[in-house]
Design a protein around this motif. Sequence first.
Motif, PDB file in Angstrom:
ATOM      1  N   PRO A   1      -5.553   3.782  -7.782  1.00  0.00           N
ATOM      2  CA  PRO A   1      -4.657   3.180  -6.780  1.00  0.00           C
ATOM      3  C   PRO A   1      -5.101   3.517  -5.352  1.00  0.00           C
ATOM      4  N   GLU A   2      -5.651   4.727  -5.163  1.00  0.00           N
ATOM      5  CA  GLU A   2      -6.117   5.117  -3.826  1.00  0.00           C
ATOM      6  C   GLU A   2      -7.131   4.109  -3.271  1.00  0.00           C
ATOM      7  N   VAL A   3      -7.995   3.610  -4.156  1.00  0.00           N
ATOM      8  CA  VAL A   3      -8.967   2.621  -3.715  1.00  0.00           C
ATOM      9  C   VAL A   3      -8.247   1.391  -3.154  1.00  0.00           C
TER      10      VAL A   3
ATOM     11  N   LEU B   1      -6.187  -2.631   0.535  1.00  0.00           N
ATOM     12  CA  LEU B   1      -5.121  -3.599   0.846  1.00  0.00           C
ATOM     13  C   LEU B   1      -4.933  -3.794   2.353  1.00  0.00           C
ATOM     14  N   PRO B   2      -4.879  -2.708   3.163  1.00  0.00           N
ATOM     15  CA  PRO B   2      -4.768  -2.940   4.601  1.00  0.00           C
ATOM     16  C   PRO B   2      -5.949  -3.733   5.158  1.00  0.00           C
ATOM     17  N   ALA B   3      -7.138  -3.533   4.552  1.00  0.00           N
ATOM     18  CA  ALA B   3      -8.298  -4.302   5.004  1.00  0.00           C
ATOM     19  C   ALA B   3      -8.080  -5.785   4.721  1.00  0.00           C
ATOM     20  N   PHE B   4      -7.595  -6.092   3.509  1.00  0.00           N
ATOM     21  CA  PHE B   4      -7.262  -7.482   3.182  1.00  0.00           C
ATOM     22  C   PHE B   4      -6.229  -8.020   4.179  1.00  0.00           C
ATOM     23  N   GLY B   5      -5.232  -7.181   4.470  1.00  0.00           N
ATOM     24  CA  GLY B   5      -4.160  -7.597   5.368  1.00  0.00           C
ATOM     25  C   GLY B   5      -4.693  -7.920   6.758  1.00  0.00           C
TER      26      GLY B   5
ATOM     27  N   SER C   1      -0.933 -12.367  -4.401  1.00  0.00           N
ATOM     28  CA  SER C   1      -2.115 -11.648  -4.882  1.00  0.00           C
ATOM     29  C   SER C   1      -2.063 -10.196  -4.406  1.00  0.00           C
ATOM     30  N   THR C   2      -1.496  -9.962  -3.207  1.00  0.00           N
ATOM     31  CA  THR C   2      -1.337  -8.586  -2.726  1.00  0.00           C
ATOM     32  C   THR C   2      -0.428  -7.808  -3.676  1.00  0.00           C
ATOM     33  N   LEU C   3       0.694  -8.414  -4.041  1.00  0.00           N
ATOM     34  CA  LEU C   3       1.633  -7.734  -4.938  1.00  0.00           C
ATOM     35  C   LEU C   3       1.008  -7.540  -6.320  1.00  0.00           C
ATOM     36  N   ALA C   4       0.263  -8.549  -6.783  1.00  0.00           N
ATOM     37  CA  ALA C   4      -0.368  -8.445  -8.102  1.00  0.00           C
ATOM     38  C   ALA C   4      -1.364  -7.286  -8.121  1.00  0.00           C
ATOM     39  N   ILE C   5      -2.140  -7.158  -7.052  1.00  0.00           N
ATOM     40  CA  ILE C   5      -3.096  -6.050  -6.989  1.00  0.00           C
ATOM     41  C   ILE C   5      -2.341  -4.726  -7.038  1.00  0.00           C
TER      42      ILE C   5
ATOM     43  N   GLN D   1       0.828  -1.198   0.000  1.00  0.00           N
ATOM     44  CA  GLN D   1       0.000   0.000   0.000  1.00  0.00           C
ATOM     45  C   GLN D   1       0.866   1.253   0.000  1.00  0.00           C
ATOM     46  N   SER D   2       1.938   1.232   0.783  1.00  0.00           N
ATOM     47  CA  SER D   2       2.810   2.405   0.857  1.00  0.00           C
ATOM     48  C   SER D   2       3.509   2.642  -0.477  1.00  0.00           C
ATOM     49  N   ALA D   3       3.879   1.546  -1.145  1.00  0.00           N
ATOM     50  CA  ALA D   3       4.508   1.705  -2.459  1.00  0.00           C
ATOM     51  C   ALA D   3       3.529   2.355  -3.429  1.00  0.00           C
ATOM     52  N   LEU D   4       2.260   1.952  -3.355  1.00  0.00           N
ATOM     53  CA  LEU D   4       1.245   2.577  -4.212  1.00  0.00           C
ATOM     54  C   LEU D   4       1.129   4.063  -3.883  1.00  0.00           C
ATOM     55  N   ALA D   5       1.080   4.359  -2.594  1.00  0.00           N
ATOM     56  CA  ALA D   5       0.917   5.756  -2.173  1.00  0.00           C
ATOM     57  C   ALA D   5       2.077   6.607  -2.670  1.00  0.00           C
ATOM     58  N   LEU D   6       3.246   6.006  -2.658  1.00  0.00           N
ATOM     59  CA  LEU D   6       4.445   6.743  -3.062  1.00  0.00           C
ATOM     60  C   LEU D   6       4.365   7.173  -4.527  1.00  0.00           C
ATOM     61  N   PHE D   7       3.725   6.362  -5.362  1.00  0.00           N
ATOM     62  CA  PHE D   7       3.579   6.740  -6.766  1.00  0.00           C
ATOM     63  C   PHE D   7       2.332   7.589  -7.004  1.00  0.00           C
TER      64      PHE D   7
END
Length: 858
Positions: A324-326, A331-335, A358-362, A275-281
């Motif tokens: 990506p924000e979605v 992702l944290p909810a899945f986690g 699957s987390t990484l794929a998403i 999630q943080s990697a997504l946020a970073l982009f």
Amino acid sequence: MLLLASLLALVAAAAGVAGVLLFRGTDRQPRPLTDGGRPETDEAEGATSAAHKPSGVLRWVTTVDHRDIGLMYLVLGTIAGLWGGMDAMMLRTELLTPDPTVWDAETYNALFTAHGITMLFFFATPVFAGIANYFVPLLLDADDMAFPRINAIAFWLLPPSLVLARFGLITELIGKGIGLVVSALPGGADALAWTDPVARRLLALEPPGTGWTLYPPLSILIENQQVDLVLLALHLAGVATTLSAINFIVTVVLERGDGVNWANLDLFSWSILTQSALALFAFPVLGSTLIMLLLDRNVGTTFFLEPGGGPILFQHLFWFFGHPEVYILVLPAFGLISLILPKFSARRLFGYRFVVYSTLAIGVLSFGVWAHHMFATGMDPRLRASFMAVSIAIAIPSAVKTFNWIATMWNGRLRLTAPMLFCVGGIALFVFGGITGVFLASVPVDLPLHDTYYVVGHFHLIIMGIIPFSMFAASFYWFPLLTGRTYYQGLARAQAVVMTVGSFLTFMPQLVTGLDGLPRRYALYPETFLLGQQLSTVGAFVLGVGLMMWLFNVVQSARIGTPIEDADVWDLAETGQLSPEWARFAEERGESIPGTDDAYGDAPTDVDRPEGGFGDRSPVRLVAAVTAGVALLAAVGLFLLPAAGFQSTTDRLIRTLNRDYLLIAVPLAVLVEALLVYAVLRFRGNDDPLPTPENKRLEISWTVATALVLLFVAVTSYQVMGSQYVANVPDPETERPDGAVTVEVVAERFQYDVRYPAANVTVDDADVIYVPTDRPLYLETTSRDVIHSIHVPELSLKQDALPAESNVVHTRVTERGTYRLYCAEFCGTDHARMQAQIRALPPAEYRQRVDALGNESG
Ligand code: CUA
């Protein structure tokens, strides 16, 4: 001036806090690389313990301890969540009646704007940041976050940005308050003359009605300066999120304790890392976009105006962040579900490695789906096809997770505690939220559904489903650890049931309302939608009751709950699942729990890689049986359900496709829900739990089964999408077939001007748009001001009307009749009143009618 002054004061306050934190002396020794690692000496550890902290307010303002900051995030997120929830209640109350009787349209528009912004930026993101701040370092067996002071700065940027974002409401209340107080004073009249200019200034900042998506040109044309404050607020919130994303990434990568490695990292930390990697982009793109919008509003640039970049550029940039924000939120909810659900199933997570993949794929795929928010803008069909493909593909990893959760419960020993019930309820809602997403990923099916209540229902099933449900699960799971007390267990379980029922009641009717064509962001609506809207409102009130149950439970329990006796409140040691945060908790309480030394993460170890559970082949047969069952039900449905009456060629294509998908989706959803319910009933209190097996064949078979279903969706969607009646390619007029009729619709707030070029007739502010039946019809749309959208549900027509650009829909109306036309894109105060009728007449009658119009106006 007032604006500027208040702005400066806020920025100065934020900068002050940041300065204090940066330059404050600390007794912690800096470490190489970062300074949040496992303490090497007792002295270093003392730095973060309560004994060394100042007391009172000073402690909270100056703290750099990840637990304190986590708690502050949780408090801020809860306040914002309650505030945004109140907005939702007010929205739903308005919708009890078809007319705007409770609040006027402007207030309604301001409410949904504020609701969206508050919930996304100040509720969901901060709550997960809070949970992650508190627990990721503990789960990693680290001493603190990698950059404790940046951590504090990231938090302290948020309260001022929340205030900025909702400043319009705050100044309005202050302004009205001043008026009330002063007029009540003796000699109030004189004082009123003096305070009046101040009050008027305060009232000038109104809560803006732009929608949280802030689409220009609307967001540029609105003069209300509060829009600028909202843009600044979101920018600040974006900076905060980026800072904390960097911090989480470094923490997970560098601060792991000795026993924690990539092969046994817990799923919550994995999801926070992704999630943080997504946020970073994503967030820096949002930041730049907001700045460009600010410049367009205030300096006269044309980044998002013609003849500059144009309004569609904004949508691309916004959704490059927005989609990506979605996933940043989900992702944290899945986690959390992957972390908590196994604890109450008495076994490790099924398919750890596949859940990580699957987390990484998403994470990767989430950057290739953004333009599915823009299928109706008239974008290039080839682009639409590629975004459709990725949007459909992203359903695979999401489905894989769901199957892994159910498989984890299968053959386990389920304990239906409140955290477990919230996990199950969240998954139940997610099944519907996820499957409806596949419909929206398909271009042809999406077109008539885009910007309707269907979309609202779909994303709320996720954003008010699995996301807050995972937060509630976490709140109860870790409540004893946070407070040292127990909560009211019966009340919490009741809340889980109430909220699951409430969510289904609120959002399922919205799917139906949307399928019937009601656009979103409508303060008023036709009477036909009354039942759906009222059910939805009742559901929302049920959710409100659930929220109050939670608030009462945690506040009262934190104050007077029974103190816990034993650090292992959930008896996790017994099944070897006592994870590091609980071990640390026990250590800090001076308790020792046997068998906690190697309790890191969720990954299967060599010790428990046993037979049993799913060791045999039967589950593969289960997948095959489920697939065959769905196929059979779909075939039966296809045979039994007569083709409905279609009003246009486009309608026939799209609704047939939609029906085919429903025939697959409904049995599939029912079967998955049935498996979930069966697992709960069958394995609750099961005396003979089997250890979690590894079963790659099963993982592969359900991944392939899902992929095949989605491949079918992609291929059939692609076929229909290529049809001339759906493609909406702006082919030149010379290539149109003989007998083709063109009708031009120019949208302008809040009316339609219609031109019939063949008869050279123009009707301004038309209530009725005439079209011929049984002729190739080209409906050309454009706009004179902001973006509108022509939406005719019964003909399955949808096309945005853009300023300075012409879009076209091509169809052939097959049934004579009168069809309602809505404006589906939010365009300002009277958006919901921008309705008209399409009247389809046989060609001869149509010509007469249009000629008569010419004579009338003539
Ligand atoms: Cu909404 Cu025009």
